[in-house]
Design a protein around this motif. Structure first.
Motif, PDB file in Angstrom:
ATOM      1  N   ILE A  46     -22.121 -11.184 102.681  1.00  0.00           N
ATOM      2  CA  ILE A  46     -21.872 -12.787 102.659  1.00  0.00           C
ATOM      3  C   ILE A  46     -20.599 -13.100 101.717  1.00  0.00           C
ATOM      4  CG2 ILE A  46     -22.818 -14.933 101.983  1.00  0.00           C
ATOM      5  CD1 ILE A  46     -25.556 -13.760 102.556  1.00  0.00           C
ATOM      6  N   PHE A  47     -20.403 -12.109 100.635  1.00  0.00           N
ATOM      7  CA  PHE A  47     -19.470 -12.735  99.563  1.00  0.00           C
ATOM      8  C   PHE A  47     -18.063 -11.838  99.701  1.00  0.00           C
ATOM      9  CE2 PHE A  47     -23.600 -14.235  97.922  1.00  0.00           C
ATOM     10  CZ  PHE A  47     -23.345 -15.638  97.764  1.00  0.00           C
ATOM     11  N   CYS A  48     -18.216 -10.663 100.342  1.00  0.00           N
ATOM     12  CA  CYS A  48     -16.940  -9.717 100.275  1.00  0.00           C
ATOM     13  C   CYS A  48     -16.377  -9.497 101.548  1.00  0.00           C
ATOM     14  CB  CYS A  48     -17.599  -8.569  99.629  1.00  0.00           C
ATOM     15  SG  CYS A  48     -17.501  -8.688  97.819  1.00  0.00           S
ATOM     16  N   LEU A  49     -16.726 -10.469 102.480  1.00  0.00           N
ATOM     17  CA  LEU A  49     -15.938 -10.305 103.697  1.00  0.00           C
ATOM     18  C   LEU A  49     -14.475 -10.431 103.517  1.00  0.00           C
ATOM     19  CD1 LEU A  49     -18.307 -12.294 106.067  1.00  0.00           C
ATOM     20  CD2 LEU A  49     -18.278 -10.039 105.808  1.00  0.00           C
ATOM     21  N   LYS A  50     -13.832  -9.578 104.574  1.00  0.00           N
ATOM     22  CA  LYS A  50     -12.106  -9.898 104.282  1.00  0.00           C
ATOM     23  C   LYS A  50     -11.974 -10.943 104.751  1.00  0.00           C
ATOM     24  CE  LYS A  50     -11.235  -4.812 104.792  1.00  0.00           C
ATOM     25  NZ  LYS A  50     -10.632  -3.545 105.690  1.00  0.00           N
ATOM     26  N   LYS A  51     -12.468 -11.450 105.964  1.00  0.00           N
ATOM     27  CA  LYS A  51     -12.182 -12.896 106.330  1.00  0.00           C
ATOM     28  C   LYS A  51     -12.769 -13.791 105.544  1.00  0.00           C
ATOM     29  CE  LYS A  51     -12.634 -15.828 110.325  1.00  0.00           C
ATOM     30  NZ  LYS A  51     -13.185 -16.074 111.624  1.00  0.00           N
ATOM     31  N   ASP A  52     -12.107 -14.687 104.624  1.00  0.00           N
ATOM     32  CA  ASP A  52     -12.628 -15.475 103.831  1.00  0.00           C
ATOM     33  C   ASP A  52     -13.406 -16.657 104.620  1.00  0.00           C
ATOM     34  OD1 ASP A  52     -11.763 -14.513 101.696  1.00  0.00           O
ATOM     35  OD2 ASP A  52      -9.878 -15.403 101.337  1.00  0.00           O
ATOM     36  N   LEU A  53     -14.622 -16.723 104.024  1.00  0.00           N
ATOM     37  CA  LEU A  53     -15.533 -17.918 104.826  1.00  0.00           C
ATOM     38  C   LEU A  53     -15.188 -19.148 104.041  1.00  0.00           C
ATOM     39  CD1 LEU A  53     -18.855 -16.277 104.911  1.00  0.00           C
ATOM     40  CD2 LEU A  53     -17.451 -16.586 106.806  1.00  0.00           C
ATOM     41  N   LEU A  61     -25.142 -19.340 104.788  1.00  0.00           N
ATOM     42  CA  LEU A  61     -25.524 -17.763 105.048  1.00  0.00           C
ATOM     43  C   LEU A  61     -26.171 -17.423 103.898  1.00  0.00           C
ATOM     44  CD1 LEU A  61     -22.346 -15.926 106.322  1.00  0.00           C
ATOM     45  CD2 LEU A  61     -24.479 -16.082 107.360  1.00  0.00           C
ATOM     46  N   MET A  62     -25.757 -18.025 102.503  1.00  0.00           N
ATOM     47  CA  MET A  62     -26.500 -17.384 101.389  1.00  0.00           C
ATOM     48  C   MET A  62     -27.998 -17.986 101.294  1.00  0.00           C
ATOM     49  SD  MET A  62     -26.016 -18.365  97.501  1.00  0.00           S
ATOM     50  CE  MET A  62     -25.998 -20.053  97.709  1.00  0.00           C
ATOM     51  N   GLN A  63     -28.049 -19.327 101.974  1.00  0.00           N
ATOM     52  CA  GLN A  63     -29.397 -20.102 101.932  1.00  0.00           C
ATOM     53  C   GLN A  63     -30.096 -19.511 103.071  1.00  0.00           C
ATOM     54  OE1 GLN A  63     -30.153 -22.390  99.886  1.00  0.00           O
ATOM     55  NE2 GLN A  63     -32.048 -22.567 100.572  1.00  0.00           N
ATOM     56  N   THR A 302     -18.142  -4.786  95.969  1.00  0.00           N
ATOM     57  CA  THR A 302     -19.429  -5.025  95.883  1.00  0.00           C
ATOM     58  C   THR A 302     -20.003  -5.695  94.721  1.00  0.00           C
ATOM     59  OG1 THR A 302     -19.734  -2.846  97.283  1.00  0.00           O
ATOM     60  CG2 THR A 302     -21.789  -3.736  96.487  1.00  0.00           C
ATOM     61  N   VAL A 303     -19.298  -5.111  93.547  1.00  0.00           N
ATOM     62  CA  VAL A 303     -19.736  -5.712  92.156  1.00  0.00           C
ATOM     63  C   VAL A 303     -19.397  -7.078  92.266  1.00  0.00           C
ATOM     64  CG1 VAL A 303     -19.242  -5.751  89.750  1.00  0.00           C
ATOM     65  CG2 VAL A 303     -19.456  -3.428  91.178  1.00  0.00           C
ATOM     66  N   MET A 304     -18.170  -7.486  92.858  1.00  0.00           N
ATOM     67  CA  MET A 304     -17.661  -8.890  92.785  1.00  0.00           C
ATOM     68  C   MET A 304     -18.766  -9.724  93.759  1.00  0.00           C
ATOM     69  SD  MET A 304     -15.160 -10.535  91.449  1.00  0.00           S
ATOM     70  CE  MET A 304     -14.249 -11.990  91.851  1.00  0.00           C
ATOM     71  N   ALA A 305     -19.221  -9.031  94.575  1.00  0.00           N
ATOM     72  CA  ALA A 305     -20.142  -9.877  95.380  1.00  0.00           C
ATOM     73  C   ALA A 305     -21.584 -10.137  94.693  1.00  0.00           C
ATOM     74  CB  ALA A 305     -20.490  -9.150  96.776  1.00  0.00           C
ATOM     75  N   HIS A 306     -21.937  -9.162  93.909  1.00  0.00           N
ATOM     76  CA  HIS A 306     -23.216  -9.285  93.308  1.00  0.00           C
ATOM     77  C   HIS A 306     -23.036 -10.130  92.054  1.00  0.00           C
ATOM     78  CE1 HIS A 306     -25.851  -6.407  95.577  1.00  0.00           C
ATOM     79  NE2 HIS A 306     -24.999  -5.545  95.339  1.00  0.00           N
ATOM     80  N   GLN A 307     -21.965 -10.363  91.340  1.00  0.00           N
ATOM     81  CA  GLN A 307     -21.665 -11.076  90.346  1.00  0.00           C
ATOM     82  C   GLN A 307     -21.693 -12.675  90.995  1.00  0.00           C
ATOM     83  OE1 GLN A 307     -18.108  -9.895  88.236  1.00  0.00           O
ATOM     84  NE2 GLN A 307     -19.274  -8.762  86.621  1.00  0.00           N
ATOM     85  N   THR A 308     -20.972 -12.494  91.970  1.00  0.00           N
ATOM     86  CA  THR A 308     -21.064 -14.045  92.581  1.00  0.00           C
ATOM     87  C   THR A 308     -22.335 -14.734  92.844  1.00  0.00           C
ATOM     88  OG1 THR A 308     -18.762 -13.456  93.627  1.00  0.00           O
ATOM     89  CG2 THR A 308     -19.985 -15.324  94.407  1.00  0.00           C
ATOM     90  N   PHE A 309     -23.221 -13.830  93.473  1.00  0.00           N
ATOM     91  CA  PHE A 309     -24.424 -14.281  93.794  1.00  0.00           C
ATOM     92  C   PHE A 309     -25.394 -14.230  92.799  1.00  0.00           C
ATOM     93  CE2 PHE A 309     -29.030 -13.081  95.129  1.00  0.00           C
ATOM     94  CZ  PHE A 309     -29.104 -14.195  95.840  1.00  0.00           C
TER      95      PHE A 309
END
Length: 1749
Positions: A46-53, A61-63, A302-309
């Motif tokens: 959800i948070f680390c796709l190359k294509k920015d959402l 998606l998160m919800q 991956t770390v960046m994604a987990h920090q964001t979440f």
């Protein structure tokens, strides 16, 4: 990888399988592993796709994939169903807990709050009882929360109506509010997720993911993350990013803005190598700019994604906790759960300990989570407080090394914990929090200690020191509420904390010693600010410690002993010599020699002063009686250090320490200043009073003389002829006497005498008001505050002073009541030198005005309490008599260098104090009981020359050099006699009349009688002169009766008078502006003085030009379409400026301050201004040189042009000729002549074809207006004359003014040849008149009688300037303009683009037609203009046509006709009805049952403003005097329309025009009404302006400022959803709320970035704006993109003062007078002037970017 993609596809296909997934987790053996497995799979996708959402897609998606399954797990069912069940069984929380944003307004009740930190949010305050109490409001710094519902925060009214549970029950803490299974699931889920959040928020760059979250395949995808710091500026970061990560400026600005707001930002995504390169570049680039590199980290995707979440989970936690108290308890339980490893902290402590390493966004989430969980429950709040205190020292150390503000530091939570009284006491008992806090300060300041263990702040780090100061606030919070009941545990812990605190004070005692510099001036100023900053921080803490000690006797005694022991341990400033004996007046003092002028001395003595405070408290409470062995306390030793400090201050005042620089002067200033004196100077005086009460008075005075280094001088052992030394001795003697006055007379300290706190405050206020009347804020600043920031002023001010309300400017003042003047002490010890001088002067002046003597007597002091009663013996001992005799002997011996008047005045005051004390004692006791015998010793013969003190007094009374003290000496001699009588028990009335006082009293009586006699003689003389003048005036009138009777004849001077006409007819002629019966133009010789060269000159057409200063500006004051400014104003495509639209969207206003100069003088002045102003700093802020701006030389008004002064044209009016012409030149004939002339003009017919529908053929004209077609030159037959000639100077100034009006009005480049130049001159003339009429209507003033001289002069000059444009412009251009304009009225002359009568402003049209009409008389090769008679008819017919067209305009746009009145219809009503019927036939619009009276009333109301403007215009054009009704009666008084009609040559029944001109008007009506645009308007397809136009005013403001703050608190920025501080700003012109000074609302204006206010002002006010910044409570005036200023808001507190930036926080209410003044400022177009004046006054060093507001 393929399996993961398939799983994603499955997730997409089945979005609602959250329940199934949560069930699997519940049934799993290890639910934690399963849950983390799900997060491992989903979060990176959800948070680390190359294509920015997009943010919306990411949120969705998160919800769906993350939060929904978690909520299903939590509730065990569908979250919506679970939530509904939860709501049914739960109750709302009693606590509000709203977390404040930075800048949000908060409220504190001064009556009910336990301390000032207890605050309410806006919504709770509005619904609470505190709204009607005394409250304060201020802007939050962010991070706090609302205390509504906290019973410990408020004395009464703890809850608002919304949070009131209906009973006084405590907060619900019962865990059974949740079902056990639900609570268990919540604990399980929270335990996993909070640990997950904690792990990622405390993440460091070198950490590795745990096995549960390690991805199967680790991609080479990394982020380069840049963190915020406070070392680098915006521009530095932008520059670094542009160089390092190859982004453009806009992208770099976006990155930088988000870094500043969120704390960090990923600035690059790529491989590890590319991110490492970017990191190295960023660090090296930033290190070159600043000494410190930017903080950059490389994080795996991956770390960046987990920090964001993890951050998103923080917000989710807040939402879930808000559902139920049970969820909150479960969360708190998990957060504070002890770690399995006892050495490791719990989860919440881990987050706290890593707070300084976390970035801003993460900090905010954690703090808000703590607020909504642990701080909302009393038990968990206690547990959290224990954890916080446990790690307090480490948290503070981290904060000191951090560079972020405290508002986003975890240490800011201390205010939420330490201010709770019960919690503070528990923390003292369980954790000894006082010791923890003081130890923290000591450890952090340890590096500042010198070898003697004292602080030495040379070269200290000011930023670090500023952060350390904050810790003192925590100590103050702990001590806010003293305990009412002491336990043994509390006593022990408090005393241990107090001893640690004494240890800190020992480091301050004697720090930063100074030694007098001799010979050479000190090279480097020593550091002193840090020491006094510490003192200011400790001021309230010291007082609070004393207060705590006073609440328990045992604590008091032990604290006093500990304090005394600490003082003895301090070994600073020791004596270096052995004791020796000193002799004076047969008394021997054994003391150690010590000279302040030679030895080191320190001004910092906190322990000595604390001991003095504790001693007084012990006496006050009676604990002194339990003090063991009080004899062991050597008070001479205790008083030594404070005495040295007082002597140091005296020597600095005597300028003995000049070579020590300003640092010492500053220290002495603060030592006695209101910020420090409570715990410094005042305590030193108290310690000296304690010593004086314990020592022999002679010995005490000898010690004072020794330390002041005056002992030998007063003993006669030392003499000097050195003038500097004598001056120093004199000054020291003055200071020594002042100290004795203070020790003896300053008894207003609870404990030293029986006074209350209220009486102490009252005395302070009395002495402040004796200086001068003061505003409330000035009084508050001058009074010491207690720990709650209260001065006690409100409780006493009504008893001692009366309030004088403010006017439209200034502020309210308190004036001292007369009966309180007896308490005035000219030597009040809190006065500064300047205050003492001002107070003395003020009181002497007052006494002189009241006819009293100027003696400023010592006031009667309260009696000393028994323990201090021995102090009075100071003034009756041998040494004081010796000192006073020695001082008074000097003026008697005429040794002028050995005394000063100030010294004698102080000595006299001391004598007065002694006599008052003796008198009081004699009156209250028998003579035998009174031991105070000053008067007896003063009368006794001294050893020196045998002169007593009394005799010396008698001698100096007659000295001329002491004339100013004569009255005081007289009073002292009288007091001696009164005391003598009391001792002898004889009658004072008899004794006062004895030989000593009788001559004095008789002299005084004689002086009073003489003054009275002179006053009576002057009065009689004045009456005699007035009577003579009155008789002479009556005699003159009688002897010149004929002259007075024939006064009306003089009005027609210079005109042929027909003897057959009656006097009434002549009077009538005087009051008609034009037409055959127009009145005369009075011959006025105008001689004016140039303000520059001061030479007089008569204003003549051919004389050198004289000019008026003027300011031309665009204006929307009269607009009827606010916010719609026509875009075609300058491109010439629209009808403006030829035709002003009726909505007056933008006008051009020309105003003048009325000051006159020669044109040549002005040109020289303007050139000089240009040359000098260019060199001035920021002068371009005040005047725009490029646009010709300057300040009026006299009044400093802003100007940008000059208007030439043109006298009225001399009039020769032939009434007989006018009568003959009038019979022939009827309106139809006039129209024919006009049409023939226009069609014959080449300039008009050259390239313009008339509208074929307008009947442009000659047959059409003949058919419409009858037979006898006139020829091209028929117009000349009715009278012509030569045009006026002007001097070259006037001609040049006409061009200058016209060019400026054209340039400013159309916002175009200057071009004097532009055909629109004359149009703009006529337009500014018309608009300025309309603006003046608007002001007169608004203020309900007479049309002519109330105009200011500058308005009259300016208006006349503008009208004459506009009238003269036809002489300077091309006649062809003027003729063409006239032809275009007349086409609106005469369809036969209309063109294709001629607007309808609904699309023009008829007053602008009238001005243009009247002023351009003379151009039709121009012949080839011959300059002609119409004669006076021709002009009279031209003006009349133009005005009548325009008036009829305007009446039709009003009628067609009216729909709100008034109700018909009863009674018979008048002739006027019938005429109006006929007109309405005729118009209805042409338009097809008929309102049934509409009476003629209603139509007449509506139309008269609609055209009245037009008639008033026309009257002003023709008065300035022709100079004909208006009738009396227009001079004196207000514009709204009855009869105004009739008076206007008479002046403007209209029939009293204005509808009679349509009858008189029926033949002409009937076809015109048909053509006017037949216009297609009128048809559209009547069908409602286009908007029309209704008449009278709406008169614009500034918007209505609420009476209570809280309403505005409430509005601002709910304001949402239209362009940003980011939760940050905003500046809600209200446009006072239209009411729009704007987001000011914010990057989110920047917009482009002419290619430049401008703020919301600047952009709005361009649309709303043509560049001029008036805004109210709500949170700052100040007005912002704007005049252009680069110019603006602030102005006081029209809101005042109860004390008549404004409160910019809500600094004082008092309740504010609208002052209607000030708002009316603001309205006038806007309506009178004075905003530019006000801005220029304020900028001229304020010397700005750095230009403010007004365009960004």
């Amino acid at each position: 990888m393929l399996r993961e993609q398939q799983r994603n596809m499955a997730d997409t296909e089945k979005p609602s399988d959250g329940l199934q997934l949560s069930q699997e987790w519940l049934e799993a053996a290890d639910y934690r592993a399963e849950l983390l497995q799900h997060l491992k799979d989903q979060v990176p996708q959800i948070f680390c796709l190359k294509k920015d959402l997009s943010p919306q897609e990411e949120e969705e998606l998160m919800q769906r994939r993350l939060l929904h399954p978690l909520e299903c797990f939590l509730f065990g069912e569908d979250p919506q169903d679970g939530l509904e069940k939860l709501k049914q069984g739960s109750t709302s929380s009693q606590l509000c807990g709203r977390v404040f944003k930075e800048g949000e307004t908060v409220y504190s009740c001064r009556d009910c709050a336990i301390d000032p930190t207890c605050v309410l949010c806006m919504d709770c305050f509005q619904d609470s009882v505190h709204k009607s109490h005394r409250y304060k409001m201020h802007a939050s710094s962010g991070g706090g929360f609302c205390d509504c519902g906290d019973v410990e925060a408020w004395k009464i009214g703890p809850c608002c109506s919304k949070h009131d549970p209906g009973s006084a029950a405590a907060m619900v803490t019962d865990e059974s509010v949740l079902e056990p299974e639900l609570y268990e699931r919540a604990e399980k889920l929270f335990r996993v997720l909070l640990r997950y959040v904690t792990d990622f928020l405390v993440w460091e760059e070198n950490f590795e993911l745990s096995a549960e979250l390690q991805p199967r395949i680790k991609d080479n995808a990394y982020y380069c993350v840049l963190y915020n710091d406070e070392h680098h500026s915006y521009d530095q970061v932008i520059y670094t990013l542009q160089r390092s990560v190859n982004c453009d400026q806009i992208e770099a600005q976006t990155h930088t803005t988000l870094i500043d707001k969120e704390g960090r930002r990923a600035v690059k995504r790529g491989t590890l190598r590319s991110c490492q390169q970017a990191k190295d570049l960023i660090r090296s680039s930033s290190e070159h700019i600043s000494l410190q590199p930017l903080r950059v980290e490389i994080l795996h995707a991956t770390v960046m994604a987990h920090q964001t979440f993890a951050l998103r989970l923080g917000n989710w936690f807040q939402k879930v906790i808000g559902y139920s108290v049970g969820f909150r308890l479960a969360f708190c339980q998990v957060a504070l759960e002890p770690n399995a490893d006892r050495d490791r902290p719990c989860l919440i402590s881990r987050l706290m300990l890593h707070d300084a390493q976390m970035y801003k966004g993460a900090r905010k989430i954690v703090h808000e989570l703590i607020f909504c969980s642990m701080l909302m429950d009393s038990e968990f709040k206690r547990l959290f407080a224990v954890e916080f205190t446990k790690y307090y020292k480490q948290l503070q150390k981290d904060f000191i090394s951090d560079d972020h503000e405290r508002s986003i530091s975890i240490t800011a939570l201390s205010v939420q914990i330490f201010t709770v009284p019960t919690l503070a006491r528990q923390l003292i008992e369980e954790c000894n929090v006082i010791k923890v806090i003081v130890d923290t300060v000591l450890e952090l300041l340890r590096e500042q200690l010198d070898d003697n263990n004292r602080f030495f702040f040379l070269g200290y780090n000011s930023d670090k020191f500023t952060r350390i100061q904050v810790i003192f606030h925590d100590l103050r919070y702990i001590l806010i509420s003293k305990p009412s009941v002491w336990t043994e545990e509390m006593r022990g812990q408090f005393l241990e904390g107090f001893r640690i605190f004494l240890g800190f004070l020992k480091c301050m005692q004697g720090m930063e010693e100074v030694k007098r510099q001799l010979g050479q001036h000190i090279a480097v100023e020593p550091e002193w600010e840090a020491g006094f900053t510490l003192q200011i921080q400790l001021r309230h803490i010291l007082a609070m410690f004393q207060d705590w000690c006073s609440s328990d006797e045992e604590i008091m005694l032990r604290a006093f002993k500990d304090c005394h022991a600490a003082l003895i341990e301090c070994n600073n400033q020791p004596f270096h010599k052995e004791p020796k004996d000193f002799y004076m007046c047969k008394h021997i003092l054994r003391a150690r020699p010590y000279k302040v002028s030679q030895e080191p001395v320190s001004i910092h003595l906190p322990i000595s002063r604390l001991l003095a405070g504790l001693y007084v408290v012990m006496w006050k409470t009676g604990a002194i009686e339990r003090l063991d062995n009080p004899e062991r306390y050597d008070f001479v030793e205790l008083a030594e250090l404070p005495l040295r400090c007082v002597v140091l201050a005296a020597q600095v005042t005597a300028e003995m320490w000049r070579r020590n620089g300003l640092s010492l002067v500053s220290q002495v200033y603060y030592y006695q200043d209101v910020k420090c004196r409570d715990e410094m100077y005042d305590k030193d005086i108290i310690m000296l009073q304690i010593a004086a009460s314990k020592m022999d008075p002679n010995h005490f005075l000898m010690l004072i003389l020794l330390r002041f280094e005056l002992f030998e001088y007063f003993n006669g052992c030392r003499v000097s002829k050195d003038q500097d030394e004598l001056t120093q001795w004199n000054r020291l003697t003055e200071e020594m006497l002042f100290l004795l006055i203070a020790i003896f007379g300053e008894r207003y300290v609870p404990g030293i005498s029986q006074v209350t706190r209220e009486e102490v405050t009252m005395r302070e206020v009395i002495h402040l008001l004796c200086i001068e009347p003061m505003a409330h804020s000035t009084l508050v600043k001058s009074l010491p505050e207690n720990e709650n920031h209260e001065t006690g002023l409100e409780g006493v001010i009504a008893k001692v002073a009366t309030f004088r309300k403010p006017g439209v400017s200034g502020h309210g003042l308190y004036e001292l009541k007369k009966e309180r003047l007896i308490d005035f002490n000219p030597f009040f010890y809190h006065y500064s030198r300047s205050q003492r001088s001002k107070a003395e002067e003020s009181q002497k002046k007052r006494r002189s005005q009241e006819g009293n003597d100027k003696a400023l007597r010592p006031p009667v002091p309260p009696a000393f309490s028994p323990s201090f009663s021995r102090i009075v013996n100071l003034l009756c001992c041998d040494v004081i008599i010796h000192i006073l005799r020695h001082i008074l002997q000097r003026p008697v011996d005429d040794r002028s260098t050995h005394w000063t008047e100030a010294m004698i005045q102080r000595a006299l005051h001391l004598i007065g104090q002694a006599l008052v004390e003796e008198k009081i004692q004699l009156e209250n006791s028998s003579v035998e009981e009174v031991t105070f015998d000053f008067s007896l010793k003063a009368r006794a013969v001294g050893s020196e020359n045998g002169k007593s003190l009394f005799l010396l007094l008698s001698k100096i009374k007659s000295l001329p050099s002491l004339e100013a003290q004569k009255d005081l000496i007289k009073w002292l001699l009288q007091m001696f006699e009164i005391v003598k009588c009391l001792r002898e028990k004889s009658s004072p009335s008899v004794s006062v009349c004895m030989d000593t006082t009788r001559p004095e009293e008789s002299i005084q009586d004689k002086e009073k009688a003489e003054r009275k006699r002179k006053a009576e003689a002057a009065k009689l003389h004045r009456q005699k002169i007035m009577a003579q003048m009155s008789a002479m005036q009556k005699n003159f009138i009688e002897s010149n009766k004929m002259l007075y009777d024939n006064m009306p004849d003089t009005g027609t001077q210079g005109e042929p008078v027909r003897p057959s006409e009656s006097s009434a007819m002549e009077q009538k002629e005087l009051c008609i502006a034009f037409g055959p019966l127009r009145g005369p133009t009075p011959a006025e010789r105008e001689v004016l003085t140039c303000i520059l060269c001061q030479e007089e000159q008569e204003v003549l057409p051919l004389a050198p030009a004289m000019v008026l200063t003027a300011c031309v500006q665009r204006s929307t004051v009269l607009t009827q379409c606010r916010g719609r400014i026509p875009a075609n104003a300058a491109d010439g495509t629209g009808t403006y400026p030829l035709f002003m639209p009726p909505d007056l969207a933008v006008g051009t206003h020309t105003g003048s301050c009325g000051h006159v100069m020669h044109a040549t003088c002005w040109q020289k002045y303007f050139e000089a201004v240009q040359n000098t102003t260019r060199n001035r700093l920021h002068a371009e802020l005040i005047v725009d040189l490029e646009n010709g701006e300057y300040l009026c030389p006299l009044c400093k008004s802003l100007c940008n042009t000059v208007v030439p002064l043109i006298p009225l044209e001399p009039l020769t009016f032939n009434y007989e000729n006018a009568e003959i012409i009038g019979q022939h030149l009827t309106l139809p004939r006039w129209i024919q002549v006009l049409a023939a002339r226009i069609k014959g003009l080449k300039s008009v017919m050259q390239d313009n074809e008339f509208n074929p529908d307008g009947g442009s053929s000659s047959s059409g004209t003949t058919g419409l207006f009858g037979d006898g077609q006139p020829d091209f030159r028929s117009i000349l037959a009715y009278g012509v004359q030569e045009p006026r000639k002007f001097s070259d100077g006037i001609a040049e100034m006409l061009v200058v003014c016209a060019t400026t009006v054209h340039r400013v009005g159309l916002k175009t480049a200057p071009n004097e040849l532009c055909p629109r130049v004359p149009l703009m001159a006529w337009n500014t003339c018309a608009f300025t008149i309309q603006a003046i009429e608007n002001i007169l209507q608004e203020e309900d003033k007479p049309l002519f009688g109330s105009l200011q001289n500058r308005q009259i002069a300016g208006l006349k000059a503008i009208v004459q300037f506009a009238a003269s444009q036809r002489l300077k412009s091309s006649q062809g251009v003027i003729q063409r303009h006239f032809a275009d304009m007349i086409g609106v009225l005469l369809p036969v002359l209309s063109r294709k683009n001629t607007p309808s009568i609904l699309d023009v402003d008829f007053f602008h049209l009238l001005v243009g037609l009247v002023l351009s009409m003379p151009s039709l008389y121009q012949e080839e090769g011959i300059d002609l203009q119409p004669s006076a008679v021709s002009s009279a008819f031209n003006n009349m017919y133009i005005f009548h046509l325009v008036t009829m067209a305007h009446i039709l305009q009003v009628l067609l746009t009216s729909s709100d006709f008034p109700a018909a009145g009863d009674g018979e219809e008048s002739e006027e009503a019938r005429s109006a009805a006929d007109l309405y019927t005729a118009v209805s036939q042409h338009t097809g619009r008929l309102v049934p049952d509409l009476s003629g009276g209603s139509v007449a009333q509506r139309i008269k109301a609609g055209i009245e403003p037009f008639l008033r403007c026309a009257a002003l215009f023709f008065n300035c054009l022709t100079g004909v005097h208006p009738p009396e009704e227009l001079l004196n009666a207000s514009v709204t008084s009855p009869g105004q329309v009739e008076a206007l009609c008479g002046y403007l040559a209209l029939p009293l029944n204005i509808f009679q025009l349509f009858q008189d001109y029926r033949d002409v008007v009937s076809p015109l009506l048909q053509r006017w009404c037949g216009s297609p645009s009128i048809t559209k308007a009547l069908q409602g397809k286009t908007q029309t302006v209704r008449y009278p136009r709406i008169r614009n005013r500034l918007i209505e403001l609420p009476e209570d400022y809280s309403s505005l703050l409430n509005k601002a608190s709910h304001f949402q920025c239209p362009k940003s959803t980011i939760d940050e501080r905003k500046h809600p700003t209200l446009c006072l012109v239209c009411g729009a709320m704007l987001c000011s000074q914010s990057s989110c609302c920047l917009s482009q204006l002419d290619g430049e970035d401008v703020g919301a206010c600047t952009a709005h002002a361009a649309v709303c006010g043509a560049g001029v704006g008036m805004f109210l910044r709500i949170r700052e409570c100040e007005i912002v005036l704007m005049a252009s993109r680069t110019r603006g200023s602030t102005y006081p808001a029209p809101y005042l507190d109860d004390y008549g003062e404004t409160d910019p930036h809500l600094g004082r926080g008092n309740p504010l209410h609208l002052c209607s007078e000030r708002y009316r003044k603001l309205n006038q400022l806007w309506q009178q177009h004075c905003i530019l002037e006000e801005i220029a004046r304020s900028l001229e006054v304020v010397n700005v060093m750095f230009a403010f970017e007004w365009q960004l507001v």
